[in-house]
Design a protein around this motif. Sequence first.
Motif, PDB file in Angstrom:
ATOM      1  N   ASN A   3      -1.594  -5.865  -4.457  1.00 22.43           N
ATOM      2  CA  ASN A   3      -2.718  -4.993  -4.817  1.00 22.43           C
ATOM      3  C   ASN A   3      -3.741  -5.753  -5.648  1.00 22.43           C
ATOM      4  OD1 ASN A   3      -1.598  -2.714  -3.550  1.00 22.43           O
ATOM      5  ND2 ASN A   3      -0.324  -2.276  -5.340  1.00 22.43           N
ATOM      6  N   LYS A   4      -5.000  -5.527  -5.330  1.00 19.61           N
ATOM      7  CA  LYS A   4      -6.089  -6.182  -6.044  1.00 19.61           C
ATOM      8  C   LYS A   4      -7.018  -5.112  -6.637  1.00 19.61           C
ATOM      9  CE  LYS A   4      -9.996  -9.314  -5.355  1.00 19.61           C
ATOM     10  NZ  LYS A   4     -10.735 -10.122  -4.341  1.00 19.61           N
ATOM     11  N   ILE A   5      -7.372  -5.288  -7.891  1.00 24.94           N
ATOM     12  CA  ILE A   5      -8.287  -4.346  -8.561  1.00 24.94           C
ATOM     13  C   ILE A   5      -9.719  -4.809  -8.322  1.00 24.94           C
ATOM     14  CG2 ILE A   5      -8.931  -3.215 -10.709  1.00 24.94           C
ATOM     15  CD1 ILE A   5      -6.110  -2.594  -9.740  1.00 24.94           C
ATOM     16  N   TYR A  57     -11.128   0.154  -8.395  1.00 23.80           N
ATOM     17  CA  TYR A  57     -10.233   0.683  -7.376  1.00 23.80           C
ATOM     18  C   TYR A  57      -9.116  -0.326  -7.062  1.00 23.80           C
ATOM     19  CZ  TYR A  57     -13.975   4.075  -6.528  1.00 23.80           C
ATOM     20  OH  TYR A  57     -14.916   5.047  -6.668  1.00 23.80           O
ATOM     21  N   THR A  58      -8.017   0.235  -6.604  1.00 26.04           N
ATOM     22  CA  THR A  58      -6.903  -0.626  -6.168  1.00 26.04           C
ATOM     23  C   THR A  58      -7.020  -0.853  -4.669  1.00 26.04           C
ATOM     24  OG1 THR A  58      -5.436   0.233  -7.885  1.00 26.04           O
ATOM     25  CG2 THR A  58      -4.396  -0.862  -6.006  1.00 26.04           C
ATOM     26  N   ARG A  92      -5.439  -2.837  -1.273  1.00 32.64           N
ATOM     27  CA  ARG A  92      -4.274  -3.550  -0.761  1.00 32.64           C
ATOM     28  C   ARG A  92      -4.731  -4.806  -0.020  1.00 32.64           C
ATOM     29  NH1 ARG A  92       0.479  -0.870   3.016  1.00 32.64           N
ATOM     30  NH2 ARG A  92       2.076  -2.463   2.611  1.00 32.64           N
TER      31      ARG A  92
END
Length: 203
Positions: A116-118, A123-124, A126
């Motif tokens: 997961n990347k912010i 927002y998160t 994928r």
Amino acid sequence: SILSVYSVGCVDARVTASIKNPEYTDRVFNNILVFVDMEDLEKRKIIEDTFVKKFVTSGINAYSSLKILNPLKRYTTEELKEILRKNNVDSILVVYVMKNEVYVQKTEKTIKEVYNKITSEGYTQRQVRVRKEEGIPAVIWTNKWNVDLYDFVSEQIIWKAQVETESGYFSLEGSPEKIAKSLADEILNKMKKDKIILRRKNN
């Protein structure tokens, strides 16, 4: 002499060479004895039985040498001839390994990692990351076989071929039955192409 053998003591197969004795162009052979010159009796039995099954399925009389000859006994030439005569053998197919080679082939595997990347907006998201690693080396076995078909009476070679098999000489990954079947299929197909005349069984 072939008689001296007893008197004195996913698989790929392809024929690399074959030659037919021109003196036997019109000869018809009724009963083939299959003899695999190999010390390992288990593997020898598998190959001989596979050849016999292939011949019989194709309508050709054939016998395994292990069925009519004792592998532990040293026969005299006359004893051997007498046994073969009683079994109506008129030709002998001799198969043996000339050379074994092994080499290691490098392999690689693809690994997918999900994380997961912010984002900058909070927002998160994928994400999938793909990378490659070295895999388990594949051990490839190649075997060069010699095949001779003899006339029992004259002891002359009727037909000779050399065959290569690849993927295992009864290795842990390979199947003895598959290797034997591939070898037998290739040899019988080549014999037919070279017009080796074998009598079909009577119905």
